[in-house]
Design a protein around this motif. Structure first.
Motif, PDB file in Angstrom:
ATOM      1  N   PRO A 187       6.888 -15.111 -32.931  1.00 27.01           N
ATOM      2  CA  PRO A 187       5.944 -15.417 -33.978  1.00 27.01           C
ATOM      3  C   PRO A 187       6.310 -15.870 -35.368  1.00 27.01           C
ATOM      4  O   PRO A 187       7.595 -15.588 -35.642  1.00 27.01           O
ATOM      5  N   ALA A 188       5.521 -16.670 -35.872  1.00 22.99           N
ATOM      6  CA  ALA A 188       5.638 -16.992 -37.404  1.00 22.99           C
ATOM      7  C   ALA A 188       5.746 -16.027 -38.373  1.00 22.99           C
ATOM      8  O   ALA A 188       4.474 -15.141 -38.050  1.00 22.99           O
ATOM      9  N   PRO A 189       6.423 -15.682 -39.309  1.00 25.67           N
ATOM     10  CA  PRO A 189       6.223 -14.286 -40.008  1.00 25.67           C
ATOM     11  C   PRO A 189       4.924 -14.575 -40.756  1.00 25.67           C
ATOM     12  O   PRO A 189       4.676 -15.499 -41.360  1.00 25.67           O
ATOM     13  N   LEU A 190       3.984 -13.452 -40.957  1.00 27.49           N
ATOM     14  CA  LEU A 190       3.027 -13.497 -42.097  1.00 27.49           C
ATOM     15  C   LEU A 190       3.115 -12.338 -42.737  1.00 27.49           C
ATOM     16  O   LEU A 190       3.527 -11.088 -42.373  1.00 27.49           O
ATOM     17  N   ILE A 215       0.842  -5.452 -35.288  1.00 28.44           N
ATOM     18  CA  ILE A 215       1.192  -6.843 -35.643  1.00 28.44           C
ATOM     19  C   ILE A 215       2.641  -7.466 -35.761  1.00 28.44           C
ATOM     20  O   ILE A 215       3.256  -6.554 -36.285  1.00 28.44           O
ATOM     21  N   ALA A 216       3.014  -8.072 -34.815  1.00 32.20           N
ATOM     22  CA  ALA A 216       4.229  -8.824 -35.085  1.00 32.20           C
ATOM     23  C   ALA A 216       4.273 -10.241 -35.364  1.00 32.20           C
ATOM     24  O   ALA A 216       3.660 -11.144 -34.764  1.00 32.20           O
ATOM     25  N   GLY A 217       4.276 -10.530 -36.613  1.00 34.55           N
ATOM     26  CA  GLY A 217       4.437 -11.984 -37.190  1.00 34.55           C
ATOM     27  C   GLY A 217       2.790 -12.422 -37.013  1.00 34.55           C
ATOM     28  O   GLY A 217       2.275 -11.694 -37.732  1.00 34.55           O
ATOM     29  N   ASP A 218       2.637 -13.429 -36.364  1.00 29.68           N
ATOM     30  CA  ASP A 218       1.335 -14.055 -36.551  1.00 29.68           C
ATOM     31  C   ASP A 218       0.472 -13.696 -35.096  1.00 29.68           C
ATOM     32  O   ASP A 218      -0.449 -14.219 -34.766  1.00 29.68           O
ATOM     33  N   ARG A 219       1.037 -12.671 -34.418  1.00 29.68           N
ATOM     34  CA  ARG A 219       0.202 -11.994 -33.239  1.00 29.68           C
ATOM     35  C   ARG A 219      -0.238 -10.739 -33.419  1.00 29.68           C
ATOM     36  O   ARG A 219       0.343  -9.888 -34.061  1.00 29.68           O
ATOM     37  N   ALA A 220      -1.471 -10.286 -32.970  1.00 33.31           N
ATOM     38  CA  ALA A 220      -1.693  -8.803 -33.107  1.00 33.31           C
ATOM     39  C   ALA A 220      -2.188  -8.379 -31.762  1.00 33.31           C
ATOM     40  O   ALA A 220      -2.863  -9.081 -30.959  1.00 33.31           O
ATOM     41  N   ILE A 221      -1.723  -7.088 -31.367  1.00 38.72           N
ATOM     42  CA  ILE A 221      -1.887  -6.669 -30.042  1.00 38.72           C
ATOM     43  C   ILE A 221      -2.912  -5.334 -30.521  1.00 38.72           C
ATOM     44  O   ILE A 221      -2.477  -4.498 -31.226  1.00 38.72           O
ATOM     45  N   ILE A 222      -4.147  -5.681 -29.861  1.00 36.23           N
ATOM     46  CA  ILE A 222      -5.062  -4.639 -30.222  1.00 36.23           C
ATOM     47  C   ILE A 222      -5.361  -3.538 -29.098  1.00 36.23           C
ATOM     48  O   ILE A 222      -5.565  -4.041 -27.880  1.00 36.23           O
ATOM     49  N   GLY A 223      -5.352  -2.190 -29.167  1.00 39.35           N
ATOM     50  CA  GLY A 223      -5.666  -1.319 -28.203  1.00 39.35           C
ATOM     51  C   GLY A 223      -6.678  -0.419 -28.525  1.00 39.35           C
ATOM     52  O   GLY A 223      -6.909  -0.245 -29.656  1.00 39.35           O
ATOM     53  N   ASN A 224      -7.522   0.012 -27.478  1.00 41.32           N
ATOM     54  CA  ASN A 224      -8.723   0.597 -28.027  1.00 41.32           C
ATOM     55  C   ASN A 224      -9.058   1.499 -26.831  1.00 41.32           C
ATOM     56  O   ASN A 224      -9.215   1.215 -25.522  1.00 41.32           O
TER      57      ASN A 224
END
Length: 597
Positions: A335-338, A460-469
């Motif tokens: 992932p690209a860093p943000l 969030i790792a770099g430019d990706r977000a893993i969302i749990g609910n």
């Protein structure tokens, strides 16, 4: 009596069939002519025949000592005279196995596929590969491995080699690294025997993840490029022909379709590869009309898109296909860093006496070898169960989830500089929420109450977000001024919306809008919803408890966020808006802006 090998002169045990030292067949021991004549005369009891017994045979009437016992065969019927000459004839040798190229005994065959027994295994040790053993060694003198009884599977082909028989003709070391290892290849007349070593392997467990399939597809596309450069075509493969390592790299266990390439075979190879990857991932074969393609420059195609390009003839070069696979692998693992700027706030609201909500906000940045990496973790938990229960449940949920993320993801990743694979991130978020649930269940049972909590979290790792609910706390994505809900409520009103019995707007006023169908603390075995979002600079993630979204509609929240550059100021404004609308419940909100690093 001992048997002397006529080939090497070694002394072997009585009745040995093969020489211990050179493995050559041994001729069976034969009685001397005097022994044969004497035995014949005795059996026929013919007084006209006078034959002197052998020197070591006692004469009639002499008592034998216990040290001399002879077994004399008893005939069931008199022997005819014409049988006497047959008895005096030299005995026929027992049939010895036919060895291919003087070494391998074919013990099973099905078409061209064979199983062979190595009758000279000392020539090359199967374990350490040494060729220094003496002829007839039963154990390797270098590593101690037992040499006898080695069996190999392979192919017995004629004048035109195909499949495994062609592998030794591939001279490129990079290509050979992907092809099946060859134990030996020998010829006998116009036939060639090609054998493979016994390598324990387990067929892949299907379906594979997209990332696993991308790595396999890239490796096989590279193999096709190398083979086509040598005038060879790989042909069709089945999943069982692959040996896949834990790191997802692949080597072929078999190459049944390997052959000299003819016109059109290179394109056919790509079609075969697409078919294999569809089988490995259970990817449905899809087609689209060209005017229906929705292609944008900032959206990376997935595996199904690439396979469709292969099948429609838009992608015909295996080298280009390997490059496209590499881009997709990097998209999933690098992932690209943000940079993240966030605000977080919670409030009791206007009606409740106790705030049972909890939140966690964590931002981590790492620069190693001048390469930046970024991670963030945001969690909102809305506790249920009243005083000394709801706030405890939400706090336990935060602690349980944080422990898993720190222990099983952040620390190992920082220590080893491991890649951020999407499948690993998914698994971490799922396990984090499961541990949060375990903590709440355990405490509820020890206290004997019905405490529980909802949870929504974003790793969030770099430019990706893993969302749990789990429950009805929500996560939104704001992009280009528009607010879109990512998570899905586990509530009665959401179920009614899904069934078409009420409209989405009815959710805010329905008398059972607070009825939750799924939450932490209900039971040990819960289902966790996981969502993946690829973030862009300028995006924002918004996490909240139902005390905010029930009071403030989505359009108004988007306006408030757009009006405040500072995320902390935006969080305060959102809470103020919820309280102004009645503040019926506790209000918790996290707003995270992402920017280019």
């Amino acid at each position: 009596m001992p048997v002397i090998c006529q080939s090497c002169g070694a002394v072997n045990r009585d009745n040995a069939r093969y020489c211990l030292h050179c493995a050559q067949p041994l001729a069976p021991a034969r009685p001397s002519p005097d022994d044969q004549a004497w035995l014949t005369a005795r059996l026929l009891a013919d007084p006209s025949v006078s034959v002197s017994p052998p020197a070591d045979m006692p004469t009639p009437g002499v008592t034998l000592s216990s040290a001399h016992v002879y077994d004399v065969p008893v005939l069931a019927a008199p022997v005819r005279l014409d049988e006497e000459s047959a008895m005096n004839a030299p005995p026929v040798d027992q049939e010895t196995p036919s060895l291919f190229a003087g070494r391998y005994e074919i013990i099973a065959a099905s078409g061209e596929t064979v199983e062979a027994l190595d009758r000279q295994p000392w020539r090359r040790c199967w374990s350490c590969d040494t060729t220094l053993n003496e002829p007839g060694e039963a154990y390797c003198t270098q590593c101690g491995a037992a040499l006898d009884g080695r069996r190999y599977r392979g192919l017995l082909t004629g004048a035109t080699p195909v499949g495994l028989a062609l592998v030794p003709q591939v001279t490129d070391p990079a290509a050979r690294a992907f092809l099946p290892p060859i134990w030996d290849q020998v010829s006998d007349g116009d036939q060639t025997l090609t054998l493979t070593p016994e390598i324990p392997s387990t067929p892949p467990s299907l379906p594979l993840s997209e990332l696993q399939a991308l790595v396999i597809g890239r490796d096989l596309a590279r193999l096709l490029t190398l083979l086509h450069g040598q005038g060879l075509a790989l042909g069709a493969l089945e999943p069982d022909d692959l040996d896949i390592s834990p790191a997802h790299t692949v080597r072929l266990r078999n190459a049944p379709g390997l052959h000299r390439a003819a016109e059109g075979d290179t394109t056919t190879d790509l079609i075969h590869l697409a078919t294999l990857l569809e089988a490995l991932t259970a990817t449905p074969r899809t087609t689209r009309r060209l005017d229906e393609e929705d292609i944008t420059l900032d959206v990376m195609p997935n595996l199904a898109d690439l396979l469709r390009e292969v099948r429609t003839g838009r992608l015909t070069d295996p080298a280009e296909l390997a490059q496209r696979f590499d881009l997709l692998i990097a998209y999933h693992t690098a992932p690209a860093p943000l940079r993240v700027r966030f605000g977080a706030a919670t409030d009791t609201g206007m009606v409740r006496d106790l705030n049972e909500d909890s939140l966690l906000a964590l931002d981590l940045r790492l620069i190693r070898r001048n390469q930046p990496r970024t991670w963030s973790l945001f969690i909102v938990a809305d506790g249920m169960g009243g005083h000394s229960a709801g706030e405890v449940a939400s706090d336990l949920a935060l602690r349980g989830a944080l422990e898993v993320v720190q222990r099983e993801y952040l620390m190992p990743t920082v220590d080893t500089d491991a890649q951020d694979e999407e499948e690993n991130l998914r698994d971490v978020v799922r396990r984090a929420i499961l541990q949060a649930n375990e903590y709440v269940v355990r405490e509820a049972r020890s206290r004997g109450n019905d405490m529980g909590t909802t949870i929504t979290m974003a790793l969030i790792a770099g430019d990706r977000a893993i969302i749990g609910n789990v429950g009805d706390s929500r996560t939104y994505l704001m992009r280009e001024g528009k607010l879109r809900r990512v998570s899905r409520d586990h509530s009665l009103v959401q179920r009614l919306v899904d069934l078409g019995q009420i409209t989405p707007d009815d959710v805010y006023t329905h008398p059972q809008r607070n009825a939750i169908l799924r939450s932490l603390g209900d039971k040990r075995d819960i289902e966790v919803d996981i969502f993946i979002e690829r973030l862009r600079p300028g995006d924002a993630l918004l996490l909240m408890s139902d005390g905010l979204w029930e009071m403030v509609r989505d359009e108004r929240m988007a306006e408030i966020i757009a009006a405040h550059h500072d995320p902390q100021a935006a969080c305060k404004a959102l809470i103020d808006a919820a309280n102004a609308a009645g503040g019926d419940d506790n209000i918790t909100v996290i707003l995270a802006h992402v920017e280019a690093y």
